[in-house]
Design a protein around this motif. Structure first.
Motif, mmCIF file in Angstrom:
data_model
loop_
_atom_site.group_PDB
_atom_site.id
_atom_site.type_symbol
_atom_site.label_atom_id
_atom_site.label_comp_id
_atom_site.label_asym_id
_atom_site.label_seq_id
_atom_site.Cartn_x
_atom_site.Cartn_y
_atom_site.Cartn_z
ATOM 1 N N TRP A 72 -5.060 0.877 1.073
ATOM 2 C CA TRP A 72 -4.462 1.642 2.177
ATOM 3 C C TRP A 72 -3.065 1.129 2.481
ATOM 4 O O TRP A 72 -2.127 1.917 2.683
ATOM 5 C CB TRP A 72 -5.361 1.528 3.401
ATOM 6 N N ARG A 126 0.550 3.095 2.149
ATOM 7 C CA ARG A 126 1.517 3.209 3.257
ATOM 8 C C ARG A 126 2.909 2.780 2.816
ATOM 9 O O ARG A 126 3.904 3.399 3.177
ATOM 10 C CB ARG A 126 1.081 2.359 4.437
ATOM 11 N N SER A 137 -10.372 -1.729 0.153
ATOM 12 C CA SER A 137 -9.908 -0.493 0.793
ATOM 13 C C SER A 137 -8.704 -0.753 1.693
ATOM 14 O O SER A 137 -7.771 0.056 1.729
ATOM 15 C CB SER A 137 -11.044 0.165 1.573
#
Length: 75
Positions: A24, A28, A20
Motif C-alpha cells: 500500500w 501511494r 499489505s
C-alpha cells in the motif's frame, strides 16, 4: 517449533498485514503522494521481514494442523 513467541496464526496474519501495508505504501509513493525520504527503504525492509514471517507462520500453522488431525484420527 511451537515454543516461539507468537502462535502460528498470529505470525502468519502479522506477516500478511506487513506485506499489505508495504505494498500500500509503495502504491501511494507511485501515485505521487508526499512521503518521507526513507520510506522506500523502510518498505523494502518491511517486505524482507514480512514475507518470511508469513511463510514460516503458514508452515507452522500447517504443521500444527496436521499434528492435531493425526492425533485425533483413528490409527
Amino acid at each position: 517449533m511451537q515454543s516461539l513467541l507468537f502462535s502460528p496464526e498470529v505470525q502468519a496474519i502479522s506477516g500478511a498485514l506487513g506485506i499489505s501495508f508495504a505494498l500500500w505504501s509503495i502504491q501511494r509513493r507511485r501515485e505521487g503522494k508526499a512521503m518521507h525520504p526513507d520510506a522506500a527503504r523502510s518498505d523494502r525492509w518491511l517486505l524482507v521481514f514480512s514475507v518470511p514471517m508469513l511463510l514460516i507462520g503458514l508452515w507452522r500453522w500447517h504443521e500444527a494442523w496436521t499434528a492435531t488431525i493425526s492425533a485425533v484420527a483413528p490409527a
